[in-house]
Design a protein around this motif. Structure first.
Motif, PDB file in Angstrom:
ATOM      1  N   ILE A 291       0.852  -1.177   0.000  1.00  0.00           N
ATOM      2  CA  ILE A 291       0.000   0.000   0.000  1.00  0.00           C
ATOM      3  C   ILE A 291       0.891   1.231   0.000  1.00  0.00           C
ATOM      4  CG2 ILE A 291      -1.817   1.234   1.233  1.00  0.00           C
ATOM      5  CD1 ILE A 291      -2.702  -1.491   0.298  1.00  0.00           C
ATOM      6  N   ASP A 292       0.630   2.127  -0.921  1.00  0.00           N
ATOM      7  CA  ASP A 292       1.373   3.384  -0.968  1.00  0.00           C
ATOM      8  C   ASP A 292       0.766   4.324   0.070  1.00  0.00           C
ATOM      9  OD1 ASP A 292       2.862   5.601  -1.608  1.00  0.00           O
ATOM     10  OD2 ASP A 292       1.820   6.003  -3.500  1.00  0.00           O
ATOM     11  N   PRO A 293       1.517   4.687   1.119  1.00  0.00           N
ATOM     12  CA  PRO A 293       0.939   5.521   2.162  1.00  0.00           C
ATOM     13  C   PRO A 293       0.557   6.919   1.666  1.00  0.00           C
ATOM     14  CG  PRO A 293       3.276   5.238   2.549  1.00  0.00           C
ATOM     15  CD  PRO A 293       2.908   4.361   1.401  1.00  0.00           C
ATOM     16  N   ASP A 294       1.127   7.367   0.568  1.00  0.00           N
ATOM     17  CA  ASP A 294       0.821   8.700   0.052  1.00  0.00           C
ATOM     18  C   ASP A 294      -0.279   8.668  -1.011  1.00  0.00           C
ATOM     19  OD1 ASP A 294       2.751   9.823   1.677  1.00  0.00           O
ATOM     20  OD2 ASP A 294       4.333   9.525   0.179  1.00  0.00           O
ATOM     21  N   HIS A 295      -0.930   7.519  -1.189  1.00  0.00           N
ATOM     22  CA  HIS A 295      -1.918   7.382  -2.257  1.00  0.00           C
ATOM     23  C   HIS A 295      -3.094   8.348  -2.091  1.00  0.00           C
ATOM     24  CE1 HIS A 295      -4.306   5.571  -5.384  1.00  0.00           C
ATOM     25  NE2 HIS A 295      -5.307   5.454  -4.527  1.00  0.00           N
ATOM     26  N   ASN A 296      -3.602   8.487  -0.879  1.00  0.00           N
ATOM     27  CA  ASN A 296      -4.768   9.350  -0.654  1.00  0.00           C
ATOM     28  C   ASN A 296      -4.396  10.722  -0.122  1.00  0.00           C
ATOM     29  OD1 ASN A 296      -6.686   7.558  -1.522  1.00  0.00           O
ATOM     30  ND2 ASN A 296      -6.789   6.529   0.450  1.00  0.00           N
ATOM     31  N   VAL A 297      -3.148  11.073  -0.202  1.00  0.00           N
ATOM     32  CA  VAL A 297      -2.719  12.373   0.284  1.00  0.00           C
ATOM     33  C   VAL A 297      -2.824  13.360  -0.869  1.00  0.00           C
ATOM     34  CG1 VAL A 297      -0.833  13.697   1.252  1.00  0.00           C
ATOM     35  CG2 VAL A 297      -1.192  11.342   1.969  1.00  0.00           C
ATOM     36  N   HIS A 298      -3.578  14.389  -0.647  1.00  0.00           N
ATOM     37  CA  HIS A 298      -3.759  15.402  -1.680  1.00  0.00           C
ATOM     38  C   HIS A 298      -3.190  16.717  -1.190  1.00  0.00           C
ATOM     39  CE1 HIS A 298      -6.322  12.735  -3.949  1.00  0.00           C
ATOM     40  NE2 HIS A 298      -6.998  12.482  -2.839  1.00  0.00           N
ATOM     41  N   GLU A 299      -2.710  17.472  -2.105  1.00  0.00           N
ATOM     42  CA  GLU A 299      -2.180  18.779  -1.757  1.00  0.00           C
ATOM     43  C   GLU A 299      -3.344  19.741  -1.544  1.00  0.00           C
ATOM     44  OE1 GLU A 299       0.678  21.802  -4.017  1.00  0.00           O
ATOM     45  OE2 GLU A 299       1.338  19.726  -4.033  1.00  0.00           O
ATOM     46  N   ALA A 300      -3.236  20.506  -0.504  1.00  0.00           N
ATOM     47  CA  ALA A 300      -4.300  21.469  -0.197  1.00  0.00           C
ATOM     48  C   ALA A 300      -4.316  22.557  -1.269  1.00  0.00           C
ATOM     49  CB  ALA A 300      -4.064  22.089   1.170  1.00  0.00           C
ATOM     50  N   PRO A 301      -5.493  23.056  -1.598  1.00  0.00           N
ATOM     51  CA  PRO A 301      -5.558  24.136  -2.582  1.00  0.00           C
ATOM     52  C   PRO A 301      -4.879  25.376  -2.025  1.00  0.00           C
ATOM     53  CG  PRO A 301      -7.690  23.813  -1.557  1.00  0.00           C
ATOM     54  CD  PRO A 301      -6.798  22.714  -1.080  1.00  0.00           C
ATOM     55  N   PRO A 302      -4.373  26.204  -2.895  1.00  0.00           N
ATOM     56  CA  PRO A 302      -3.692  27.400  -2.399  1.00  0.00           C
ATOM     57  C   PRO A 302      -4.658  28.308  -1.650  1.00  0.00           C
ATOM     58  CG  PRO A 302      -4.004  27.522  -4.769  1.00  0.00           C
ATOM     59  CD  PRO A 302      -4.411  26.144  -4.343  1.00  0.00           C
ATOM     60  N   VAL A 303      -4.149  28.942  -0.644  1.00  0.00           N
ATOM     61  CA  VAL A 303      -4.957  29.853   0.162  1.00  0.00           C
ATOM     62  C   VAL A 303      -5.148  31.148  -0.626  1.00  0.00           C
ATOM     63  CG1 VAL A 303      -5.050  31.122   2.329  1.00  0.00           C
ATOM     64  CG2 VAL A 303      -4.021  28.854   2.260  1.00  0.00           C
ATOM     65  N   PRO A 304      -6.402  31.575  -0.778  1.00  0.00           N
ATOM     66  CA  PRO A 304      -6.610  32.807  -1.531  1.00  0.00           C
ATOM     67  C   PRO A 304      -5.999  33.999  -0.813  1.00  0.00           C
ATOM     68  CG  PRO A 304      -8.657  32.065  -0.543  1.00  0.00           C
ATOM     69  CD  PRO A 304      -7.630  31.014  -0.281  1.00  0.00           C
ATOM     70  N   ARG A 305      -5.504  34.911  -1.587  1.00  0.00           N
ATOM     71  CA  ARG A 305      -4.895  36.101  -1.002  1.00  0.00           C
ATOM     72  C   ARG A 305      -5.984  37.010  -0.475  1.00  0.00           C
ATOM     73  NH1 ARG A 305      -0.526  39.013  -4.095  1.00  0.00           N
ATOM     74  NH2 ARG A 305      -0.052  39.559  -1.966  1.00  0.00           N
ATOM     75  N   PHE A 306      -5.727  37.593   0.651  1.00  0.00           N
ATOM     76  CA  PHE A 306      -6.685  38.491   1.281  1.00  0.00           C
ATOM     77  C   PHE A 306      -6.607  39.848   0.607  1.00  0.00           C
ATOM     78  CE2 PHE A 306      -7.500  41.828   4.437  1.00  0.00           C
ATOM     79  CZ  PHE A 306      -8.830  41.567   4.667  1.00  0.00           C
ATOM     80  N   THR A 307      -7.745  40.301   0.134  1.00  0.00           N
ATOM     81  CA  THR A 307      -7.805  41.638  -0.449  1.00  0.00           C
ATOM     82  C   THR A 307      -8.778  42.447   0.388  1.00  0.00           C
ATOM     83  OG1 THR A 307      -8.202  40.302  -2.417  1.00  0.00           O
ATOM     84  CG2 THR A 307      -7.615  42.556  -2.756  1.00  0.00           C
ATOM     85  N   PRO A 308      -8.297  43.468   1.030  1.00  0.00           N
ATOM     86  CA  PRO A 308      -9.210  44.254   1.854  1.00  0.00           C
ATOM     87  C   PRO A 308     -10.248  44.961   0.995  1.00  0.00           C
ATOM     88  CG  PRO A 308      -7.054  45.310   1.751  1.00  0.00           C
ATOM     89  CD  PRO A 308      -6.939  43.986   1.048  1.00  0.00           C
ATOM     90  N   ALA A 309     -11.415  45.107   1.551  1.00  0.00           N
ATOM     91  CA  ALA A 309     -12.497  45.787   0.834  1.00  0.00           C
ATOM     92  C   ALA A 309     -12.164  47.263   0.690  1.00  0.00           C
ATOM     93  CB  ALA A 309     -13.805  45.616   1.589  1.00  0.00           C
TER      94      ALA A 309
END
Length: 139
Positions: free
Chosen positions: A51-69
């Protein structure tokens, strides 16, 4: 004594890390169903599956940059005369609202008390007129 506890904890952590082995057994039972486990039952022919231990490991989506209103634009400062006029208009509106609500309640009480059939249309028109005025001044 504390050294003994530390060594016990360390040994437990080391054994816990090896308990999740990367290889499992795969076998088919008499009914043709496939099973996986640490060890196959006696009499079953099993093959080892890695079993590949990294098989179900997914990279987290990039965190969106905060843009102040964008800052809200402030309304231009009002003169005292404009503020007084607005206050007077608001007070007059509230007085009209209360007056029309009182008239409406008086009309409804009169209708509950009873009226002649010939008065029905006139009372309903008055009620509708008061409803419109209340909606205008009280909302």
């Amino acid at each position: 004594m504390p050294a003994r506890i530390h060594s016990t904890v360390l040994l437990t952590l080391l054994l816990a890390g090896t308990a999740h082995a990367a290889t499992f057994q795969r076998w088919t039972d008499a009914e043709g169903r496939i099973h996986y486990g640490d060890a196959a039952p006696a009499g079953a022919t099993a093959e080892e599956v890695e079993i590949d231990p990294d098989h179900n490991v997914h990279e987290a989506p990039p965190v969106p940059r905060f843009t102040p209103a964008a800052p809200k634009k402030r309304p231009p400062p009002r003169s005292d005369a404009a503020a007084q006029r607005e206050t007077r208009e608001r007070r007059e509106r509230a007085e009209k609202c209360a007056d029309y609500q009182e008239k409406f309640e008086h009309l409804r009480a009169r209708m509950r008390a009873g009226y002649k059939a010939s008065e029905y249309n006139r009372l309903m028109e008055q009620e509708e007129t008061l409803r419109r005025k209340i909606k205008t001044y009280c909302d």
